[in-house]
Design a protein around this motif. Sequence first.
Motif, PDB file in Angstrom:
ATOM      1  N   LYS A   1       0.860  -1.187   0.000  1.00 56.57           N
ATOM      2  CA  LYS A   1       0.000   0.000   0.000  1.00 56.57           C
ATOM      3  C   LYS A   1       0.891   1.230   0.000  1.00 56.57           C
ATOM      4  CE  LYS A   1      -4.099  -2.006   0.562  1.00 56.57           C
ATOM      5  NZ  LYS A   1      -4.980  -2.116  -0.596  1.00 56.57           N
ATOM      6  N   TYR A   2       0.272   2.379  -0.206  1.00 56.22           N
ATOM      7  CA  TYR A   2       1.012   3.642  -0.232  1.00 56.22           C
ATOM      8  C   TYR A   2       0.576   4.465   0.974  1.00 56.22           C
ATOM      9  CZ  TYR A   2       2.685   8.125  -2.144  1.00 56.22           C
ATOM     10  OH  TYR A   2       3.321   9.316  -2.361  1.00 56.22           O
ATOM     11  N   HIS A   3       1.540   4.855   1.772  1.00 57.21           N
ATOM     12  CA  HIS A   3       1.221   5.662   2.954  1.00 57.21           C
ATOM     13  C   HIS A   3       2.255   6.773   3.116  1.00 57.21           C
ATOM     14  CE1 HIS A   3       1.686   6.498   7.375  1.00 57.21           C
ATOM     15  NE2 HIS A   3       0.459   6.887   7.144  1.00 57.21           N
TER      16      HIS A   3
ATOM     17  N   PRO B   1      -4.518   2.103   4.307  1.00 55.15           N
ATOM     18  CA  PRO B   1      -4.375   3.559   4.367  1.00 55.15           C
ATOM     19  C   PRO B   1      -5.709   4.240   4.050  1.00 55.15           C
ATOM     20  CG  PRO B   1      -3.353   2.687   2.369  1.00 55.15           C
ATOM     21  CD  PRO B   1      -3.947   1.515   3.099  1.00 55.15           C
TER      22      PRO B   1
ATOM     23  N   GLU C   1      -6.764   7.543   2.345  1.00 51.70           N
ATOM     24  CA  GLU C   1      -6.124   8.650   1.621  1.00 51.70           C
ATOM     25  C   GLU C   1      -6.781   9.989   1.919  1.00 51.70           C
ATOM     26  OE1 GLU C   1      -6.324   6.771  -2.283  1.00 51.70           O
ATOM     27  OE2 GLU C   1      -7.622   8.395  -2.964  1.00 51.70           O
TER      28      GLU C   1
ATOM     29  N   GLY D   1      -4.824  10.508   5.489  1.00 51.16           N
ATOM     30  CA  GLY D   1      -3.393  10.204   5.485  1.00 51.16           C
ATOM     31  C   GLY D   1      -2.998   9.196   6.556  1.00 51.16           C
ATOM     32  N   GLU D   2      -3.989   8.584   7.214  1.00 49.03           N
ATOM     33  CA  GLU D   2      -3.678   7.608   8.260  1.00 49.03           C
ATOM     34  C   GLU D   2      -3.455   6.215   7.656  1.00 49.03           C
ATOM     35  OE1 GLU D   2      -6.214   9.136  12.084  1.00 49.03           O
ATOM     36  OE2 GLU D   2      -7.351   8.464  10.348  1.00 49.03           O
ATOM     37  N   LEU D   3      -2.728   5.390   8.405  1.00 46.71           N
ATOM     38  CA  LEU D   3      -2.605   3.966   8.080  1.00 46.71           C
ATOM     39  C   LEU D   3      -3.258   3.207   9.225  1.00 46.71           C
ATOM     40  CD1 LEU D   3      -1.415   1.658   6.281  1.00 46.71           C
ATOM     41  CD2 LEU D   3       0.597   1.727   7.761  1.00 46.71           C
TER      42      LEU D   3
ATOM     43  N   PRO E   1      -0.531  10.621   9.502  1.00 50.05           N
ATOM     44  CA  PRO E   1       0.146  11.012   8.256  1.00 50.05           C
ATOM     45  C   PRO E   1       1.586  11.456   8.501  1.00 50.05           C
ATOM     46  CG  PRO E   1      -1.571  12.594   8.872  1.00 50.05           C
ATOM     47  CD  PRO E   1      -1.689  11.449   9.813  1.00 50.05           C
TER      48      PRO E   1
ATOM     49  N   ARG F   1       3.622   9.683  10.130  1.00 56.68           N
ATOM     50  CA  ARG F   1       4.320   8.407  10.350  1.00 56.68           C
ATOM     51  C   ARG F   1       4.591   8.144  11.829  1.00 56.68           C
ATOM     52  NH1 ARG F   1       8.925   9.317   5.813  1.00 56.68           N
ATOM     53  NH2 ARG F   1       7.599   9.525   3.989  1.00 56.68           N
TER      54      ARG F   1
END
Length: 483
Positions: A127-129, A172, A174, A177-179, A198, A200
Amino acid sequence: MTTSTALPVHPIPALSGNNAPVSQEDVFEEMEVIGQVPTDLNGLYVRNGPNAFYPPEWRYHAYDGDGMLHAVRFRQGLVSYRNRWIETRALKEEKAAGRALWQGLKEPQRTDRPDEPLKNTSNTDVKYHAGRLISMWYRSGLPYALDPETLQTIGPADFDGAIARLSAHSRPDEHTGELIFFDYDVKPPYMTYGVIGPDRQLKHKIEIPLDGPSLPHDMAVTEHYTILHDFPLKPDPEALAAGRYKVRFFGEQMTRFAVVPRHGKPEDIRWFTAKPAYLLHVVNAWEEGDEVVMVGTPYRVHTGPDGKPDAQRLETTIRLRQRDFMLYEWRFNLKTGETTERVIDDVLNTEFPVINSAYQGRKNHFSYHVVFPPGGNENPRFPGLVKYDLRTGGYVAFSEGPRHFYNEPGFAPRDNPQSEDDGYLVTLVWNAVDERSEIQVFDAKGARLAEGPVARILLPRRVPNGFHATFVSQQNLDRWGQP
Ligand SMILES: [Fe+2]
């Protein structure tokens, strides 16, 4: 031009034909295209999958291989491909030793490595985070962060030491911006749940109280809630006590779902029960009035002569990795505590569901799946794609025939999309007729999927069949910039 080399033949099917690993990391920029690559398709399709670095000398299982990412970058009608191994801690140790140090699922685990008895290959999902690709492993382990442009492994994604493990499929969001992640284990705490911000940084983490080990594969998120899974398919406690691992379906038990506010505490969990089932992948979930709705592709649970769930049949289907799925909806009423459930479609047999990721957690109408032949077919055929209308169970399907093998697609929104399905489906396909891999692009809008791919990009080297994929839109990439 494409080149074709002899397909590997191996007595173990998981190492033969297009399941066999590839030995190179490549970049391909000029590839033959049949059709036209749309110029308003911009972003990154990336797929994870097993690709053993050292030739396995054990009873190899299809899930054993080291994680390798295959990425397809779309820029204004230009397409490039690259692949790279995920440099996990275990793979680095093996490279330093010059040989495999772990074996696989079918062999005894390492007793000298309580921190990693089974090799965390990180081969399951990606995934993209917050500007980085995050690779994950279905058995839960340390995730890894990778550069989305170069696929270089940045390192373990431990979020400043806050996370030692999380499971595929953490998700995630979008919009925020959280995972949102979960972790499960055979020892207490059997399940934990949390949220990375978001920035990290770990934002939230709680334990989910379970009676014993469970086998959740996915989770669902809505705008305000998370749904965690406790199905009656579990590691057999008797086998575990004897040091073995065996999965059993307890057909007399109910399924349990924990509905928890995204940043809620254990006392905020609302438990809902449902019919005994087992689900690998969620399609989507959303809020609707007093209800939280979740759609997924559970296994079909057949009933035995006594009218009860046929536990043995389901266990066999799962053990042999056969495919026998339907499209299904659960509704959890937060006011009454009741669950209502229904089959949306049990005509087609589909899995690997994806949606337009901008709609995750929001009510959506369309999902896109890989379609299989009906029933628990032992022959692994993945001949095409389906677009479902989740409201009606109606669908549009495209099949290239039994000698093509489709991977999980990604939904790529068109630049400046006008509707949920205004975009493309991108996927990797093994074309066994011509013995080559292709990147295929379909128009996802309306019923255009049925017309077949608008572009087929012929790869000069095969891409082994794999697991999960994601599409990161150019807009999302631009939002976060460099990792
Ligand atoms: Fe999965």
